[in-house]
Design an enzyme around this catalytic site. Structure first.
Site, short mmCIF file in Angstrom:
data_model
loop_
_atom_site.label_atom_id
_atom_site.label_comp_id
_atom_site.label_asym_id
_atom_site.label_seq_id
_atom_site.Cartn_x
_atom_site.Cartn_y
_atom_site.Cartn_z
NE ARG A 23 -6.07 -4.89 5.89
CZ ARG A 23 -6.75 -6.04 5.83
NH1 ARG A 23 -6.79 -6.84 6.87
NH2 ARG A 23 -7.40 -6.37 4.74
CB CYS A 25 -1.10 -10.07 2.73
SG CYS A 25 -0.35 -8.44 2.76
CB CYS A 41 12.27 -0.93 11.68
SG CYS A 41 12.21 -2.70 11.38
#
Ligand code: SF4
Length: 367
Positions: free
Chosen positions: A262, A130, A61
């Site tokens: 997804r 979401c 990340c």
């Protein structure tokens, strides 16, 4: 072949993953058609509402403060900025907005209240809302539910064994606890992972077992391909072959038949044909917008072109679940921090609920 099972073994999943590719895709496509409308794909927009400066150490990340990446950090967006972005996303076919904040966990306080207002605002736009905000207590999950949250995302990232190689600042069990906290509300669960981080096929199977053994299984499972970012510990990882992505999507489709799988990060490295294969194998959603949090993503026009070529249509909001009914803010569950300062169970005046209501109202006016 297509009932919902929570007792998959690693051997079974590896066997599915390693099937001859076309046979695997055919099987996954068959399951997909049984449980879903294969002509529809949901377009979701991922919005980074607070970028960078995260205290965690997720090796993939760029938003982790400890790595030296060149992302632009941003404080929490305002409610009106979020509304503007959501309307823009809606006009280009998105039926879901996912708001991501680079936090280790949600802290009760003004920023969380602002996020709750964002949730209420997007809910009024008839879009599924979401959030992905890090770890969440049961009380916070409840408050998000009351604000009209449709889904909460919290990825397992990898197998329990490989997880330790990727993140040391919180454990796999912490992740499962957050999913449990969300499950206690009527918010749907979104949890998946990333492939291409150096994990083995066993690890990929291990992640799918962890997700499939949740009961009920998550409504949504994002499968991401690592986008290696300079400055992160995974900067030198090779981009995974498209065939791995197709296999992972297809295997997820078979193991989690009713879930929306997804096709998430990494699409800029995939050909149109590769993505088409993923749709055939059961991917039921993509993320739109030129950025996925901080990493590149295909242009929305390119996506629409691909949809037209393949005869796919964007899914309408709430196609797979009812629209949440938000609770009046004055009647919402107080946060842990705002809970009554005293309580006297068994007495007529049990706790200072009125004071809490007043505090909620005051806070709302201050926003
Ligand atoms: S993935 Fe989330 S928790 Fe991990 S470093 Fe990035 S922003 Fe923080």
């Amino acid at each position: 072949m297509s009932e919902i099972r929570n007792d998959w073994t690693k051997e079974e999943i590896i066997e599915i993953y390693n099937k001859p590719l076309l046979e695997l895709v055919y099987e996954a496509a068959t399951v997909h058609r049984k449980f879903h409308n294969s002509r529809e794909v949901q377009i979701s927009t991922l919005l980074s509402i607070k970028t960078g400066g995260c205290p965690e150490d997720c090796a993939y990340c760029p938003q982790a403060a400890r790595y030296h990446t060149d992302i632009e950090t941003n404080d929490l967006m305002t409610v009106s900025q979020v509304k503007e972005q959501a309307l823009m996303a809606k006009s280009t076919g998105s039926s879901r907005v996912c708001m991501g904040a680079a936090w280790r966990n949600v802290e009760d306080g003004p920023e969380f209240e602002q996020v709750l207002d964002m949730v209420r605002t997007i809910n009024t736009l008839d879009m599924e809302v979401c959030c992905t905000l890090g770890m969440l207590t049961e009380n916070q999950a409840q408050r998000l539910a009351e604000a009209g949250l449709y889904a909460y995302n919290h990825n397992l990232d990898s197998s329990e064994e490989y997880y330790k190689e990727i993140i040391s600042s919180r454990g796999f069990d912490d992740r499962l606890q957050t999913l449990k906290n969300v499950r206690k509300t009527n918010v749907t669960v979104c949890s998946g992972g990333i492939i291409g981080m150096g994990e083995s096929i066993e690890d990929r199977a291990g992640m799918l077992i962890a997700l499939a053994s949740l009961s009920p299984q998550p409504e949504s499972v994002p499968i991401n391909a690592l986008v290696p970012v300079e400055g992160t510990p995974l900067e030198d990882q090779q981009i995974i072959p498209i065939w791995d992505m197709i296999r992972m999507v297809a295997t997820a489709r078979i193991v989690l038949p009713a879930t929306t799988v997804r096709l998430s990060a990494g699409r800029t490295e995939m050909s149109k044909e590769g993505q088409a294969f993923c749709f055939l194998a059961g991917a039921g959603s993509i993320f739109a917008g030129d950025k996925l949090l901080t990493t590149p993503n295909p242009d929305v026009n390119e996506d629409m072109e691909l949809f037209n070529t393949l005869g796919l249509t964007p899914m309408k909001p709430y196609a797979k679940g009812a629209k949440p009914n938000p609770v009046n803010p004055d009647e919402m569950t107080p946060s842990e921090a705002e809970k009554a300062k005293w309580s006297r169970p068994g007495h007529r005046i049990e706790k200072n609920v009125e004071a809490t209501k007043k505090a909620n109202k005051k806070r709302k006016e201050a926003l």
